[in-house]
Design an enzyme around this catalytic site. Structure first.
Site, PDB file in Angstrom:
ATOM      1  N   LYS A   1     124.747   2.468 -23.023  1.00 26.46           N
ATOM      2  CA  LYS A   1     124.129   1.716 -24.116  1.00 26.46           C
ATOM      3  C   LYS A   1     124.851   2.076 -25.410  1.00 26.46           C
ATOM      4  CE  LYS A   1     119.351   0.379 -24.921  1.00 26.46           C
ATOM      5  NZ  LYS A   1     118.026   0.925 -25.208  1.00 26.46           N
TER       6      LYS A   1
HETATM    7  C1  E4P Z   1     115.760  -1.404 -25.997  1.00 29.28           C
HETATM    8  O1  E4P Z   1     116.422  -1.129 -25.016  1.00 29.28           O
HETATM    9  C2  E4P Z   1     115.059  -0.413 -26.833  1.00 29.28           C
HETATM   10  O2  E4P Z   1     114.984   0.796 -26.113  1.00 29.28           O
HETATM   11  C3  E4P Z   1     113.638  -0.760 -27.148  1.00 29.28           C
HETATM   12  O3  E4P Z   1     113.248  -1.997 -26.579  1.00 29.28           O
HETATM   13  C4  E4P Z   1     113.229  -0.560 -28.556  1.00 29.28           C
HETATM   14  O4  E4P Z   1     111.895  -0.934 -28.706  1.00 29.28           O
HETATM   15  P1  E4P Z   1     110.963  -0.454 -29.915  1.00 29.28           P
HETATM   16  O5  E4P Z   1     111.172  -1.390 -31.047  1.00 29.28           O
HETATM   17  O6  E4P Z   1     109.574  -0.576 -29.351  1.00 29.28           O
HETATM   18  O7  E4P Z   1     111.359   0.954 -30.251  1.00 29.28           O
END
Ligand code: E4P
Length: 228
Positions: A88
């Protein structure tokens, strides 16, 4: 639509995997920090997640490197930990360059922190296997995350980016999802994946009429079996 779980919590991942319909896991530095994990345990934790879900289920592990070279090096290392690790990377010039190199080596990149259509198009063009537009964080600032997601779906589906053809090409992960309503709308607009935290995943499974129906079936079955 495929369901990913958005967490680094091993118990939640075990539980979601036990349902038999989990297609992926996404983690990020905040989600790992929430588990109380330390840097020294990070890689073992990612490997553990990969073992729980099995080799065919992609697990996104985020690189925190700040340079293209660092992202390439860390990306290669993370990908070597397990066959299902996706690297990522947060969208920026450095990560686009790193994605191009990693993708050409067959390493899957999930480009995260996507908040605009051009960002998503650039990520797909560089070779990202997944692009992750954040829906809920737009809602947090009183803008429509779902309208934004629908623009991304339309724009990405307008093109063939030429990468990952044997896996069906780039996929859109609806990220920062907090409710079954958002999952429904993402599915209706054709987003490939929703990555959902455990609490919201459980809400996706529940419906008051299902609960009521089960109670009625149980009560009626009790009449059938009474006195047997
Ligand atoms: C995506 O892969 C992120 O980990 C995640 O969806 C972030 O979400 P949040 O806005 O609830 O932190």
């Amino acid at each position: 639509m495929k369901f990913f779980i958005d967490t680094a919590d091993l118990d939640d991942i075990r539980e979601a995997a036990s349902w038999g319909c989990l297609s992926g896991v996404t983690t990020n530095p905040s989600l790992y920090a929430k588990t109380g994990g330390k840097l020294a345990d990070f890689e073992a934790h990612m490997v553990k997640i990969c073992e729980i879900v099995g080799p065919d289920v992609p697990v996104s592990a985020e690189s925190t490197a700040g340079t293209t070279e660092g992202m390439i090096e860390e990306g290669r290392h993370l990908a070597s930990l397990a066959p299902n690790i996706c690297v990522k990377l947060p969208i920026c010039a450095e990560s686009l360059a790193a994605t191009r190199v990693l993708a050409s080596e067959g390493i899957r990149v999930n480009m995260t922190l996507i908040f605009s259509v051009p960002q998503a198009l650039l990520a797909a063009r560089a070779g990202a296997r997944y692009v992750s537009p954040f829906v809920g964080r737009f809602d947090d600032i009183s803008e429509s995350g779902l309208d934004f997601l629908s623009e991304i779906v339309e724009a990405i589906n307008n093109y063939d980016f030429g990468w990952w053809a044997d896996e069906g090409g780039v996929e859109i992960i609806s990220a920062s999802i907090r409710s079954p309503f958002q999952v429904t709308q993402a599915a209706l607009m054709g987003a490939d994946i929703a990555t959902v935290p455990m609490a919201a995943l459980k809400k996706c499974l529940e419906h008051p009429l299902t609960k009521r129906g089960l109670e009625l079936f149980a009560a009626d079955w009790a009449k059938v079996t009474a006195g047997e």
